[in-house]
Motif scaffolding. Sequence first.
Motif, PDB file in Angstrom:
ATOM      1  N   VAL A   6       0.863  -1.184   0.000  1.00  0.00           N
ATOM      2  CA  VAL A   6       0.000   0.000   0.000  1.00  0.00           C
ATOM      3  C   VAL A   6       0.900   1.235   0.000  1.00  0.00           C
ATOM      4  N   SER A   8       0.693   4.296   1.109  1.00  0.00           N
ATOM      5  CA  SER A   8       0.880   5.041   2.361  1.00  0.00           C
ATOM      6  C   SER A   8       1.895   4.373   3.279  1.00  0.00           C
ATOM      7  N   ASP A  24      -4.125   5.001  -0.354  1.00  0.00           N
ATOM      8  CA  ASP A  24      -4.220   3.549  -0.100  1.00  0.00           C
ATOM      9  C   ASP A  24      -4.170   2.712  -1.380  1.00  0.00           C
TER      10      ASP A  24
END
Length: 491
Positions: A6, A8, A24
Motif C-alpha cells: 500500500v 501510504s 491507499d
Amino acid sequence: MENEQVLSSLLGEVKGAIIHGYADVKVKNIILDSRKVLPGSLFVALRGTQVDGHQFIHTAAELGATAILCEELPENVREDVTYVEVEDSAAAMGLIAAAFYGHPSKKVKLVGVTGTNGKTSVATFLFQLFRALGYRCGLLSTVQNQIEDEVIPSTHTTPDAVALNALLVQMAARKCSHVFMEVSSHSVAQHRITGLHFAGGIFTNITHDHLDFHKTFDNYIKAKKGFFDALPKSAFALINIDDRRGNVMVQNTKARIETYSLQTLATFKGKIISDTLAGMHMEINSQEVWFRVIGRFNAYNLLAVYGAAVLLGEKEEAVLTELSNLKSPPGRFEQFHSADHIVGIVDYAHTPDALENVLETITHLRQGNEQVITVVGCGGNRDAEKRPKMAEIACRYSNRVILTSDNPRFEDPMDILDQMRKGVPPLDYKKTTVIEDRHEAILKAGLEAAPGDIILIAGKGHENYQDVKGVKHHFDDKEVLMEVFAKRAGN
C-alpha cells in the motif's frame, strides 16, 4: 519476485510528502524508466544529468502507473493516478525502495567502503575473507556483484536504490550474513544508498577524481563525508588516519570511530617489513604475517580489512591466517610472467594517485637494471584535469611511456592524448610515444621489452571492453598481453 504494498505504508520515513489522490492505492513495483511501466507501477520522476524524468510523467500514467513520485506536479493531473510530491525524488525513492522490499539491509551486516582508491580491493578482500571464515556473503563492487559463487555483472559502482534493495533481498533470501559494498561518491550524491542500514563504513583515502560530476574537490569530499554522516550510532566508522582528510570524514558521524595507519598510533597499526614481487611481510598490531598481495597501497587495504573484520567480532588470529592466503582482485596489480621473464602487470589505476601508487610499488620492487615500460590512457567524458598529471607521473617513474586510448566514449581519442601529452616534461619527449590503438600500444610494449623488464598496463584492469561512441567493443588488456607473450615465445 511478487510484491504488493500500500502506497501510504511506503511513505512512513519520507518527510514533507504531499499526496494528491488516494494514499491507499496498491503498488506492485517501482520503476524509473517510463518505458517499463506496467499497471500498478509507482513511477519515479528523477532529474538526471542527461534526462529529466518529469518529461515522462504523462507517458507513465498512460501505461497504467498507479502512482507518480515527483518534485513538481504536471500541468494536467489525472484523477485515476496518485501523485506524491516531494522535495527530492531520489532521496524519497531510496526510503521508499527500502520499505517496499522490507528493509533487507537490516537482515544482513552491510559494510560500505568509500574512498578514491582501494574500494574494490577492500570490499573484495572482505568478501573472500568472510567466506573463508565460513560465512555466506554478498559483494557489490565495480568488478561484479556476487552472491556466494553466483556472479551478477555490474554496470555501475553502486546500482540505483531499487536495484540495490532487490539485490539485498536476494542476498538475505540466500542466507547471506554479511554483504560488502563499494560506496561511490556518485551513489551518495544521487541518494542511491539512502534508506540502507550499514553495520560499518570504511574510508580508504581521497584524491583528485570525478570532478566531471562533482565540479569541485570540496563537493567530492562532501559526498564521501555524507556516507559517514548518515551512519547510525550502532555502526563503526573505520578511517585511514594517514590520509589528512580521514578525520574530516567522521566530524559529524554518530558511528563509533576507529582508525588504521602505517605511520602513527591507531587502533590497527601496520608496518611493512619487506616487499617483493613474491609477497609482502608485515607486522599488524605486533603480529608478523606474510601476505601474497604486494605494495604499500595493499598494506593499507589489508589493514582496513583486518580492522573491519575485528570490529565485526572476528578473532584476530583467525583473520590474519585467512588474510595471508588472499589474492588480489582481477585487474588490481595482477601479475603475468612470460617464458623469457618479462613481468606484465595489469592494473585499474585510472587516477593520478592510483597510478603513482602502482609505479612507486614497481620502483621499490626493482632489483637491478630492469626497465619499466608504462602503457596508459585516460577515459573520455570524464575529469579532464587529471590527463596531463597522469602522463607526467608515468614519465617520472618509467623508462619508456606509451600514451594510448582508454575508453574514449564520445570524445576524439587524439584530443584526449593531446591533453595527456601536455603533461610530458620536455626532457621526457624522447622516451614517450603516442599510439592511439590500444592493442598496438600493448603489442609494441611487449615486443620491445627485454628479459627482466616490467610492463605496466594501466587504466582498465578488470574491464573487458572499450567504450567507443556508446558502443562497448570487446577488449581485454590481459588477453592482449598473453598474445604478446605467445608471440615472444614463438607460438
